[in-house]
Scaffold this active site. Sequence first.
Site, PDB file in Angstrom:
ATOM      1  N   LYS A   1     -42.312 -73.822 -80.931  1.00 13.58           N
ATOM      2  CA  LYS A   1     -41.242 -74.861 -80.245  1.00 13.58           C
ATOM      3  C   LYS A   1     -41.885 -73.343 -79.111  1.00 13.58           C
ATOM      4  O   LYS A   1     -41.507 -71.865 -79.014  1.00 13.58           O
ATOM      5  CB  LYS A   1     -40.043 -74.865 -81.288  1.00 13.58           C
ATOM      6  CG  LYS A   1     -38.944 -74.763 -80.074  1.00 13.58           C
ATOM      7  CD  LYS A   1     -37.842 -74.524 -81.029  1.00 13.58           C
ATOM      8  CE  LYS A   1     -37.276 -73.107 -80.923  1.00 13.58           C
ATOM      9  NZ  LYS A   1     -35.894 -73.268 -82.105  1.00 13.58           N
TER      10      LYS A   1
ATOM     11  N   ARG B   1     -31.343 -76.466 -86.682  1.00  6.38           N
ATOM     12  CA  ARG B   1     -31.634 -75.650 -88.120  1.00  6.38           C
ATOM     13  C   ARG B   1     -30.960 -74.476 -87.739  1.00  6.38           C
ATOM     14  O   ARG B   1     -31.034 -73.232 -88.899  1.00  6.38           O
ATOM     15  CB  ARG B   1     -33.469 -74.925 -88.210  1.00  6.38           C
ATOM     16  CG  ARG B   1     -33.308 -74.728 -86.433  1.00  6.38           C
ATOM     17  CD  ARG B   1     -32.989 -73.351 -86.633  1.00  6.38           C
ATOM     18  NE  ARG B   1     -34.428 -72.366 -85.387  1.00  6.38           N
ATOM     19  CZ  ARG B   1     -33.829 -71.170 -84.373  1.00  6.38           C
ATOM     20  NH1 ARG B   1     -32.697 -71.073 -84.523  1.00  6.38           N
ATOM     21  NH2 ARG B   1     -34.957 -70.337 -83.785  1.00  6.38           N
TER      22      ARG B   1
ATOM     23  N   GLN C   1     -23.210 -75.392 -79.932  1.00  7.09           N
ATOM     24  CA  GLN C   1     -24.085 -74.275 -81.313  1.00  7.09           C
ATOM     25  C   GLN C   1     -22.358 -74.895 -82.747  1.00  7.09           C
ATOM     26  O   GLN C   1     -23.189 -74.725 -83.465  1.00  7.09           O
ATOM     27  CB  GLN C   1     -24.649 -73.283 -80.394  1.00  7.09           C
ATOM     28  CG  GLN C   1     -25.045 -73.105 -80.583  1.00  7.09           C
ATOM     29  CD  GLN C   1     -26.986 -73.266 -80.841  1.00  7.09           C
ATOM     30  OE1 GLN C   1     -26.583 -74.137 -81.954  1.00  7.09           O
ATOM     31  NE2 GLN C   1     -28.024 -72.983 -80.219  1.00  7.09           N
TER      32      GLN C   1
ATOM     33  N   ASP D   1     -12.106 -69.710 -78.131  1.00 11.97           N
ATOM     34  CA  ASP D   1     -13.240 -69.954 -77.185  1.00 11.97           C
ATOM     35  C   ASP D   1     -12.352 -69.601 -75.571  1.00 11.97           C
ATOM     36  O   ASP D   1     -10.938 -70.249 -75.506  1.00 11.97           O
ATOM     37  CB  ASP D   1     -13.915 -71.758 -77.434  1.00 11.97           C
ATOM     38  CG  ASP D   1     -14.812 -71.821 -75.934  1.00 11.97           C
ATOM     39  OD1 ASP D   1     -14.587 -71.430 -74.741  1.00 11.97           O
ATOM     40  OD2 ASP D   1     -16.241 -71.520 -76.733  1.00 11.97           O
TER      41      ASP D   1
ATOM     42  N   ARG E   1     -12.440 -71.516 -73.348  1.00 12.64           N
ATOM     43  CA  ARG E   1     -12.597 -72.704 -72.379  1.00 12.64           C
ATOM     44  C   ARG E   1     -11.550 -73.398 -73.090  1.00 12.64           C
ATOM     45  O   ARG E   1     -12.402 -74.019 -74.597  1.00 12.64           O
ATOM     46  CB  ARG E   1     -13.937 -72.726 -71.799  1.00 12.64           C
ATOM     47  CG  ARG E   1     -14.898 -72.414 -71.361  1.00 12.64           C
ATOM     48  CD  ARG E   1     -16.294 -72.323 -71.551  1.00 12.64           C
ATOM     49  NE  ARG E   1     -16.931 -72.474 -73.133  1.00 12.64           N
ATOM     50  CZ  ARG E   1     -17.660 -73.290 -73.719  1.00 12.64           C
ATOM     51  NH1 ARG E   1     -18.685 -73.639 -72.851  1.00 12.64           N
ATOM     52  NH2 ARG E   1     -17.532 -72.997 -74.871  1.00 12.64           N
TER      53      ARG E   1
ATOM     54  N   ALA F   1     -25.806 -63.413 -80.843  1.00 10.49           N
ATOM     55  CA  ALA F   1     -27.180 -62.711 -80.950  1.00 10.49           C
ATOM     56  C   ALA F   1     -28.895 -62.471 -80.568  1.00 10.49           C
ATOM     57  O   ALA F   1     -29.278 -63.080 -81.775  1.00 10.49           O
ATOM     58  CB  ALA F   1     -27.040 -60.898 -80.815  1.00 10.49           C
ATOM     59  N   ASP F   2     -29.042 -63.091 -79.309  1.00 13.25           N
ATOM     60  CA  ASP F   2     -30.818 -63.109 -80.296  1.00 13.25           C
ATOM     61  C   ASP F   2     -31.934 -62.875 -79.087  1.00 13.25           C
ATOM     62  O   ASP F   2     -32.631 -63.150 -78.454  1.00 13.25           O
ATOM     63  CB  ASP F   2     -31.504 -65.376 -79.926  1.00 13.25           C
ATOM     64  CG  ASP F   2     -30.480 -65.495 -78.440  1.00 13.25           C
ATOM     65  OD1 ASP F   2     -30.071 -64.428 -77.744  1.00 13.25           O
ATOM     66  OD2 ASP F   2     -31.020 -66.933 -78.613  1.00 13.25           O
TER      67      ASP F   2
ATOM     68  N   LYS G   1     -28.079 -58.302 -76.327  1.00 11.24           N
ATOM     69  CA  LYS G   1     -26.052 -58.910 -77.138  1.00 11.24           C
ATOM     70  C   LYS G   1     -25.456 -58.710 -77.734  1.00 11.24           C
ATOM     71  O   LYS G   1     -26.436 -57.610 -79.519  1.00 11.24           O
ATOM     72  CB  LYS G   1     -27.159 -60.284 -77.100  1.00 11.24           C
ATOM     73  CG  LYS G   1     -27.186 -61.182 -76.056  1.00 11.24           C
ATOM     74  CD  LYS G   1     -27.553 -62.378 -76.190  1.00 11.24           C
ATOM     75  CE  LYS G   1     -27.806 -63.881 -74.642  1.00 11.24           C
ATOM     76  NZ  LYS G   1     -28.201 -64.836 -75.373  1.00 11.24           N
TER      77      LYS G   1
END
Length: 327
Positions: free
Chosen positions: A71, A115, A143, A164, A166, A222-223, A227
Amino acid sequence: METLLLDPDDVTASTEMGEVIDAVESAFAAYSDGETQMPVKSYIDLPQYNGDFRSMPAYIDTGEWEAAGIKWVNSHADNPRNHDLPTVIGTMIYSDPETAFPLALMDGTGLTRLRTGAAAAVATRYLAPEDANSLGLVGAGIQAYTQLEAIAQVRDIETVVVSDLREEAIEAFIAEFGDQFDVREGSLTEAAACDVVSTTTPVTEPVVEAVGERTHINAMGADAPGKNEIAFDVIKDATIVIDDYEQCTHSGEINVPWGAGKLGDEDIHGELGDVVTGRVDRPDPDGVTLFDSTGLAIQDVAAARVIYNHASENDIGTEFALVGTDT
């Protein structure tokens, strides 16, 4: 032989969420068994565009099936505001391990959401209380949709609390799921007090300051280094299960306290694959558990296999000649 092109609608039409969850669980088990190859995720940082590229190849052999793919994905935080594009855009090449023939070229954006939801569902299956019936969602972006869809496959979710900044995102989420679940807007505190909470924000300062006494946390946002969604007081009191040691300590939810020396190896209960295979005991579900998810290439490959098989069997997608006839 031709390659199958699967656009976003094709990927959606070829998605069987329950099968994807089971495939991702099998991938975690194969990872624990040493039956995968997954080079470390590589990054190309583009600070001038407030974004980055990531390259994620993997091979899986579960004993029952094998799969391979790569990917190519990004994270550009300014895309929605400046370019009317998703923050995350991905392209997946799914290949035959025996011949390397590219069986499919598919939308990796929807695949990533799929996934990611499946990984949270596997973690919830093994770490959350069996009677968990409420889900808190910190972040109501796209997400969050697959978080609910997947987690509802493994727990009898009745109540969903969405938080959220928003208002329009919350309204859209409620409109999508209000006829299936008891969905309501809530504060961060209310969402985090649910039996299960999934966080899907890009923040660098913690937003979850407290959780319930037996809450399972899916820390999905967090990726990348820096983060951090969950306050340290919550992290240190939780039983921590991670998807991958190198990725999580570098760029997962625990990366900030880890880098500050506040967490060490003794604070990690184990990797999710080891819990799935039984190499590591399941944590006490009556305490707080935290799944630190950075996203693994094996998850993408496992999900791609399900999508490709379903598309092939149901004549979904467009075949085209990607590989020439020269030998």
